[in-house]
Design an enzyme around this catalytic site. Structure first.
Site, mmCIF file in Angstrom:
data_model
loop_
_atom_site.group_PDB
_atom_site.id
_atom_site.type_symbol
_atom_site.label_atom_id
_atom_site.label_comp_id
_atom_site.label_asym_id
_atom_site.label_seq_id
_atom_site.Cartn_x
_atom_site.Cartn_y
_atom_site.Cartn_z
ATOM 1 N N GLU A 159 10.955 1.122 9.394
ATOM 2 C CA GLU A 159 11.886 2.222 9.063
ATOM 3 C C GLU A 159 11.164 3.503 9.427
ATOM 4 O O GLU A 159 10.245 3.923 8.714
ATOM 5 C CB GLU A 159 12.229 2.204 7.564
ATOM 6 C CG GLU A 159 12.891 0.925 7.080
ATOM 7 C CD GLU A 159 14.248 0.700 7.711
ATOM 8 O OE1 GLU A 159 14.863 1.661 8.195
ATOM 9 O OE2 GLU A 159 14.694 -0.459 7.736
ATOM 10 N N GLY A 213 7.648 4.784 7.554
ATOM 11 C CA GLY A 213 6.773 5.907 7.865
ATOM 12 C C GLY A 213 7.120 6.460 9.235
ATOM 13 O O GLY A 213 8.234 6.269 9.729
ATOM 14 N N SER A 214 6.145 7.100 9.853
ATOM 15 C CA SER A 214 6.425 7.781 11.116
ATOM 16 C C SER A 214 6.505 6.787 12.282
ATOM 17 O O SER A 214 5.957 5.675 12.228
ATOM 18 C CB SER A 214 5.321 8.802 11.392
ATOM 19 O OG SER A 214 4.098 8.127 11.551
ATOM 20 N N THR A 215 7.140 7.237 13.344
ATOM 21 C CA THR A 215 7.264 6.395 14.536
ATOM 22 C C THR A 215 5.886 6.136 15.150
ATOM 23 O O THR A 215 5.609 5.043 15.646
ATOM 24 C CB THR A 215 8.217 7.070 15.552
ATOM 25 O OG1 THR A 215 9.502 7.185 14.921
ATOM 26 C CG2 THR A 215 8.357 6.264 16.832
ATOM 27 N N ARG A 216 5.023 7.131 15.056
ATOM 28 C CA ARG A 216 3.664 6.956 15.613
ATOM 29 C C ARG A 216 2.938 5.814 14.886
ATOM 30 O O ARG A 216 2.364 4.918 15.507
ATOM 31 C CB ARG A 216 2.883 8.267 15.469
ATOM 32 C CG ARG A 216 1.591 8.301 16.248
ATOM 33 C CD ARG A 216 1.083 9.729 16.368
ATOM 34 N NE ARG A 216 0.913 10.348 15.042
ATOM 35 C CZ ARG A 216 -0.200 10.299 14.328
ATOM 36 N NH1 ARG A 216 -1.247 9.645 14.778
ATOM 37 N NH2 ARG A 216 -0.279 10.888 13.155
ATOM 38 N N THR A 217 2.979 5.834 13.548
ATOM 39 C CA THR A 217 2.308 4.765 12.796
ATOM 40 C C THR A 217 3.027 3.430 13.015
ATOM 41 O O THR A 217 2.379 2.383 13.113
ATOM 42 C CB THR A 217 2.264 5.113 11.292
ATOM 43 O OG1 THR A 217 1.663 6.387 11.136
ATOM 44 C CG2 THR A 217 1.474 4.086 10.504
ATOM 45 N N GLY A 218 4.348 3.484 13.104
ATOM 46 C CA GLY A 218 5.113 2.242 13.352
ATOM 47 C C GLY A 218 4.672 1.574 14.642
ATOM 48 O O GLY A 218 4.568 0.339 14.721
ATOM 49 N N LYS A 278 0.853 -1.194 0.000
ATOM 50 C CA LYS A 278 0.000 0.000 0.000
ATOM 51 C C LYS A 278 0.885 1.239 0.000
ATOM 52 O O LYS A 278 1.589 1.514 0.962
ATOM 53 C CB LYS A 278 -0.889 0.038 1.243
ATOM 54 C CG LYS A 278 -1.928 1.145 1.131
ATOM 55 C CD LYS A 278 -2.571 1.512 2.458
ATOM 56 C CE LYS A 278 -1.817 2.556 3.208
ATOM 57 N NZ LYS A 278 -1.736 3.877 2.548
ATOM 58 N N CYS A 311 13.673 11.142 5.744
ATOM 59 C CA CYS A 311 13.831 10.585 7.093
ATOM 60 C C CYS A 311 15.212 10.888 7.648
ATOM 61 O O CYS A 311 15.374 11.115 8.833
ATOM 62 C CB CYS A 311 13.584 9.087 7.067
ATOM 63 S SG CYS A 311 14.622 8.240 5.872
ATOM 64 N N GLU A 326 10.567 15.683 15.051
ATOM 65 C CA GLU A 326 10.861 15.556 13.623
ATOM 66 C C GLU A 326 9.946 16.543 12.888
ATOM 67 O O GLU A 326 8.727 16.470 13.003
ATOM 68 C CB GLU A 326 10.575 14.127 13.150
ATOM 69 C CG GLU A 326 10.937 13.943 11.695
ATOM 70 C CD GLU A 326 10.628 12.545 11.168
ATOM 71 O OE1 GLU A 326 9.522 12.032 11.433
ATOM 72 O OE2 GLU A 326 11.491 11.971 10.484
HETATM 73 P P1 NAD Z 1 2.901 7.985 8.047
HETATM 74 O O1 NAD Z 1 3.342 7.147 9.183
HETATM 75 O O2 NAD Z 1 1.880 9.013 8.286
HETATM 76 O O3 NAD Z 1 2.335 7.088 6.854
HETATM 77 C C1 NAD Z 1 3.125 6.093 6.249
HETATM 78 C C2 NAD Z 1 2.219 5.045 5.657
HETATM 79 O O4 NAD Z 1 1.537 4.370 6.714
HETATM 80 C C3 NAD Z 1 1.151 5.580 4.725
HETATM 81 O O5 NAD Z 1 1.009 4.693 3.624
HETATM 82 C C4 NAD Z 1 -0.097 5.561 5.590
HETATM 83 O O6 NAD Z 1 -1.295 5.439 4.851
HETATM 84 C C5 NAD Z 1 0.143 4.328 6.425
HETATM 85 N N1 NAD Z 1 -0.577 4.270 7.701
HETATM 86 C C6 NAD Z 1 -0.991 5.293 8.477
HETATM 87 N N2 NAD Z 1 -1.630 4.814 9.564
HETATM 88 C C7 NAD Z 1 -1.620 3.470 9.479
HETATM 89 C C8 NAD Z 1 -2.090 2.415 10.317
HETATM 90 N N3 NAD Z 1 -2.721 2.644 11.469
HETATM 91 N N4 NAD Z 1 -1.888 1.136 9.922
HETATM 92 C C9 NAD Z 1 -1.231 0.867 8.782
HETATM 93 N N5 NAD Z 1 -0.761 1.823 7.947
HETATM 94 C C10 NAD Z 1 -0.932 3.113 8.297
HETATM 95 O O7 NAD Z 1 4.246 8.621 7.441
HETATM 96 P P2 NAD Z 1 4.360 9.651 6.243
HETATM 97 O O8 NAD Z 1 3.899 10.982 6.747
HETATM 98 O O9 NAD Z 1 3.769 9.075 5.018
HETATM 99 O O10 NAD Z 1 5.955 9.683 6.018
HETATM 100 C C11 NAD Z 1 6.803 10.464 6.780
HETATM 101 C C12 NAD Z 1 7.447 9.637 7.877
HETATM 102 O O11 NAD Z 1 8.123 8.531 7.288
HETATM 103 C C13 NAD Z 1 8.505 10.402 8.624
HETATM 104 O O12 NAD Z 1 8.388 10.132 9.995
HETATM 105 C C14 NAD Z 1 9.806 9.841 8.081
HETATM 106 O O13 NAD Z 1 10.907 9.964 8.935
HETATM 107 C C15 NAD Z 1 9.433 8.413 7.838
HETATM 108 N N6 NAD Z 1 10.355 7.800 6.857
HETATM 109 C C16 NAD Z 1 11.309 6.938 7.342
HETATM 110 C C17 NAD Z 1 12.231 6.361 6.452
HETATM 111 C C18 NAD Z 1 13.311 5.427 6.951
HETATM 112 O O14 NAD Z 1 13.952 4.780 6.129
HETATM 113 N N7 NAD Z 1 13.530 5.321 8.248
HETATM 114 C C19 NAD Z 1 12.162 6.665 5.091
HETATM 115 C C20 NAD Z 1 11.171 7.547 4.641
HETATM 116 C C21 NAD Z 1 10.266 8.101 5.554
#
Ligand code: NAD
Length: 498
Positions: A262, A239-244, A186, A296, A394
């Site tokens: 990540e 994605g973000s730490t919160r979503t992770g 996704k 990131c 961040e």
């Molecule tokens: P995000 O966490 O908001 O969203 C990332 C993805 O997760 C999206 O596809 C979103 O639809 C999905 N998502 C959101 N809530 C979800 C849930 N409850 N269950 C499953 N999937 C869910 O992040 P973003 O705003 O798209 O990206 C920015 C973040 O990504 C920053 O924190 C950045 O540091 C991080 N990032 C990290 C790396 C790395 O390699 N460490 C690389 C790129 C981006």
């Protein structure tokens, strides 16, 4: 060949649905309007995949695995198919580049020279592991034969962010496929369409339909359904730490799936007074300007030896003034828009909070008006502490905080962030100090006298602390897509020896 042609955004054609079993599927009842980051004009409706859509994709993936031989054929066949895929990515660089530039923050010249070229190379890099990681024979007593056999998981789920959509999709899909898995991916709902084209090219290259599926939708509905689906054996998320955190919880609640995460960063750039300051300023400015800080690994906290502070800040002011904002479809644009108004307001909030906490603006701090979307001036903040919002959070924007130190010990204490440990930069001509810094700094990547990745994909990327678990890229990314079965065979060697 690198092409840098501008284009008319209205001329770009693309599939708007999911990509399941090799077909574009448009079965959603609910849709989301998707806007171009450059001018925030809505340009397409996105179907929001439900738990049923995800189930359909998982079923297609399982059928493809059982009928196509993707995991069971000679691994060289996977190498060949993936190489053809990489070649197709290159021969479609203009089309992929336009689609990516239309729907994301990435200016067209950079997408073609860097992102699409990197996607092709990443696919090639991972293809080469397909027939090289079979397992091990273990040291056992001679009447046993112990083996550790590597096997793919089956169906892997992947969820990607909006900042580098094609690159992130390739970093997830290519190692999963090289290891013999199928994938259900996704993309971010903010930047969804280029990933479908990447998957279509995989099928065109001979990767069986159903091995690479894309389900579109929001995180709360579609992402959560992927994480919780019982037919998905492993989750890889960026994605973000919160979503992770939410994904790790959902993966635990729904069946103890392994997760690769990540996540976010707040990476320090530690500059000692003996460094080549011109070079350090180039690297630091480059990191801040890359995707306007929406990366990131953005090196967003400058930690500089006090005696070099004034000179370095002067150099940075000069280098950060050289930007060409503009729509991502203009060939001359080199400075990215902020992805959405919500993200721009987040930057506004953190800067206002930092100002209220006493931070002073050396430069920037305002939006750049006149293009329709949201651009932010490169911003330098001084008079900050570890408690200042801009140092702590961040930001995902072009904001650099400046803190000065007098001793090496103080530098490492400032570099240490309570939550994040993704990357760090160290600038010094003293080899011993560079090595001490490398040891002292808690981060998954330490760059010395340089900043940012190269196309040496053998080097993995991933975070310490709440910046993540596991690695993208490198041999590690393929290994994480394999699970290991222990086999112990009684071969009766004692009898033969008698
Ligand atoms: P995000 O966490 O908001 O969203 C990332 C993805 O997760 C999206 O596809 C979103 O639809 C999905 N998502 C959101 N809530 C979800 C849930 N409850 N269950 C499953 N999937 C869910 O992040 P973003 O705003 O798209 O990206 C920015 C973040 O990504 C920053 O924190 C950045 O540091 C991080 N990032 C990290 C790396 C790395 O390699 N460490 C690389 C790129 C981006």
């Amino acid at each position: 060949m690198t092409r840098t042609c501008g284009f008319d955004p209205a001329s770009v054609e693309f599939a708007r649905g999911h990509f399941i079993g090799g077909q574009v599927v448009e079965d959603a009842t609910d849709h989301l309007s998707v806007a171009r980051p450059s001018d925030l004009i809505p340009y397409a409706d996105l179907p929001i995949g439900t738990a049923d859509t995800v189930d359909r994709a998982v079923t297609a993936a399982r059928q493809a695995l059982s009928s196509s031989g993707w995991a069971t054929q000679s691994p060289r066949e996977r190498v060949r198919a993936m190489r053809r895929w990489a070649d197709l990515v290159e021969s479609h660089q203009e089309e992929l580049g336009r689609l990516e530039a239309l729907g994301s923050t990435r200016p067209i010249s950079q997408v073609i020279a860097s992102d699409v070229a990197g996607v092709a190379e990443a696919i090639r890099f991972f293809s080469e592991w397909a027939d090289k990681l079979g397992g091990d024979v273990a040291a056992t007593r001679s009447n046993d034969l112990g083996m550790i056999v590597s096997e793919p998981y089956g169906v892997v789920g992947a969820i990607t962010p909006w900042n580098f959509p094609l690159s992130m999709a390739s970093w997830k899909a290519a190692p999963a496929l090289a290891a013999g898995n199928a994938i259900v991916l996704k993309p971010s709902e903010l930047t969804p369409f280029s990933t479908v084209r990447l998957a279509q090219l995989a099928v065109q290259a001979g990767i069986p339909p159903g091995i690479f599926n894309v389900v579109q939708g929001t995180g709360a509905v579609t992402g959560d359904a992927i994480t919780r689906h019982p037919g998905i054996a492993k989750i890889s998320f960026t994605g973000s730490t919160r979503t992770g955190t939410a994904i790790m919880t959902a993966a635990a609640e729904s069946g103890i799936k392994p997760v690769i995460l990540e996540l976010g960063g707040k990476s320090p750039q530690v500059v000692f007074a003996d460094a080549d300051l011109e070079r350090a300023a180039d690297c630091i400015a480059g990191s801040l300007l890359a995707n306007a800080g929406q990366a990131c690994v953005a090196g967003s906290r400058l930690i500089v030896e006090r005696s070099a502070e004034a000179a370095l800040v002067g150099l940075l002011q000069r280098k950060l003034s050289n930007i060409v904002p503009g729509h991502t479809w203009n060939a001359s644009t080199d400075y990215a828009p902020i992805v959405s108004e919500i993200q721009a307001r987040r930057i506004d909030r953190i800067l206002q909070q930092s100002r209220d906490q006493g931070a002073e603006f050396v430069m920037g701090g305002q939006r750049i008006e006149g293009y329709g979307g949201a651009w932010y001036q490169p911003t330098l903040l001084t008079n900050v502490t570890a408690a200042t919002a801009a140092v702590r959070e961040e930001i995902f924007g072009p904001v650099l905080t400046i803190q000065a130190f007098d001793t090496e010990e103080e530098a490492y204490a400032l570099a240490d962030h309570p939550e994040y440990g993704l990357a760090a930069g160290v600038y010094t001509r003293d080899l011993g100090r560079a090595m001490r810094a490398m040891r002292a700094i808690q981060a998954g990547t330490v760059w010395i006298n340089r900043y940012t990745r190269t196309m040496d994909f053998i080097l993995p990327t991933g975070g310490y602390k709440r910046s993540g678990i596991g690695k993208d890229l490198g041999r590690q990314a393929v290994e994480q897509n394999l699970r290991h079965k222990t086999v112990l065979i009684d071969i009766g060697a004692d009898q033969a020896a008698r």
